[in-house]
Enzyme design. Structure first.
Site, PDB file in Angstrom:
ATOM      1  N   LYS A 110       2.717  -2.468   5.958  1.00  0.00           N
ATOM      2  CA  LYS A 110       2.810  -2.221   4.527  1.00  0.00           C
ATOM      3  C   LYS A 110       4.245  -1.904   4.111  1.00  0.00           C
ATOM      4  CE  LYS A 110      -0.372  -3.833   4.015  1.00  0.00           C
ATOM      5  NZ  LYS A 110      -0.884  -4.847   3.068  1.00  0.00           N
ATOM      6  N   SER A 155       0.842  -1.180   0.000  1.00  0.00           N
ATOM      7  CA  SER A 155       0.000   0.000   0.000  1.00  0.00           C
ATOM      8  C   SER A 155       0.884   1.240   0.000  1.00  0.00           C
ATOM      9  CB  SER A 155      -0.916   0.024   1.224  1.00  0.00           C
ATOM     10  OG  SER A 155      -1.542   1.293   1.370  1.00  0.00           O
ATOM     11  N   TYR A 190      -0.642  -0.687  10.861  1.00  0.00           N
ATOM     12  CA  TYR A 190      -0.981  -0.976   9.462  1.00  0.00           C
ATOM     13  C   TYR A 190       0.101  -0.433   8.525  1.00  0.00           C
ATOM     14  CZ  TYR A 190      -3.467  -0.973   5.017  1.00  0.00           C
ATOM     15  OH  TYR A 190      -3.818  -1.177   3.701  1.00  0.00           O
TER      16      TYR A 190
END
Length: 319
Positions: free
Chosen positions: A199, A168, A195
């Protein structure tokens, strides 16, 4: 009648504005012809309820599978939805290293080939796994790292083969310290930071994996699918969802659009020279500077091996 006419005109104008905004503000790669994958075996991890970036697409037509609580991160390939009898579902809970090992063992017993491994599943939720790691980081990185390692011998035997890791653009906010890997970050935005960290780990994983696989005809790619309107952020606070949904409708891609870059990296001929690179909109892009740090990539690899129980003394498939 006049009032009704003005109301209809206003509704029409709003729809026009919405359409212009939706198609003008979203950046979507042009649609491509479906890749020729007949005769190739692929694993695509995802969720049965709503695969992030449409998990089934690389081996069949776009589509999700029916709800099946608790909808844990799983390898999700649903023949009822795809119309392809060769697509099947196998249980995998990436939040459990025991489950990852069981899945890999079952797959290797049942399937003689593996040409594509697409590490697609992801979560953005807080919590701790049965292995003691933060849920987000284990599902998004550690579980996939272990899965990839366990399946690498089969990928090498089936070469040319590819590994696609769905990352991402959020990697740009990632901060990784190998000595605290797998622990939830401190602070009010702990889940968001976790998160982003996961990534960044995805991009670095692809980079280091490519280095270690040179000469094997197994190549790998990290992918930013774009912002895709899936259930990835279903764990967001309730007060945030009414604000989030209009933005998702306006700016986010649908599942089929979000799968384009993953499909491109999985099947487009001639990408071997880009192994280890980061792709967005079906083109190689330069990731954030920490994602190009080879020393950090190596340190992440070694720490990940230790955490998932693959020591550098022969326990790793690459050793």
């Amino acid at each position: 009648r006049c009032g009704m006419g003005w109301a209809l005109l206003a509704v029409g104008l709003l729809l026009c504005v919405y359409t212009l905004l939706r198609h003008g503000l979203r950046r979507v790669p042009p649609p491509r012809a479906p890749p020729a994958l007949r005769g190739r075996t692929a694993i695509v991890t995802g969720e049965r309820r709503a695969p992030p970036g449409t998990a089934p697409v690389p081996v069949a037509e776009p589509g999700g599978c029916p709800p099946d609580p608790p909808a844990l991160p799983q390898a999700a390939l649903c023949p009822q939805e795809t119309g392809n009898a060769e697509v099947r579902f196998m249980q995998l809970d990436l939040a459990s290293l025991r489950s990852v090992r069981a899945f890999a063992s079952a797959f290797l017993r049942q399937e003689p080939h593996l040409h594509l491994l697409i590490n697609n599943a992801g979560v953005s939720a807080g919590g701790t796994t049965e292995d003691g790691f933060s849920l987000c980081f284990q599902v998004n990185h550690l579980g996939h790292f272990l899965l990839t390692q366990l399946l690498l011998p089969r990928l090498q035997d089936s070469a040319p083969s590819r590994v696609v890791i769905v990352a991402s653009q959020a990697h740009c906010a990632g901060r990784l310290r190998p000595d605290t890997l797998g622990r939830p970050p401190a602070g009010l935005l702990s889940t968001f930071q976790d998160y982003c960290d996961s990534k960044l780990a995805n991009v670095l994983h692809a980079r280091e994996l490519a280095t270690r696989l040179q000469g094997t005809r197994v190549t790998c790619y990290a992918v930013h699918p774009g912002f895709v309107n899936t259930d990835l952020f279903r764990h967001a606070p309730l007060w945030l969802k009414p604000l989030f949904l209009p933005l998702a409708w306006l700016f986010f891609r649908d599942a089929a659009e979000g799968a384009e870059t993953s499909l491109h990296c999985a099947a487009q001929p001639g990408l071997e020279r880009f192994s280890g690179r980061y792709f967005a909109d079906c083109r190689p892009r330069e990731p954030w500077p920490p994602a190009r740090d080879d020393r950090l990539a190596q340190a992440l690899w070694e720490a990940s091996e230790r955490l998932v129980g693959l020591g550098g003394d022969g326990g790793s498939p690459l050793a």
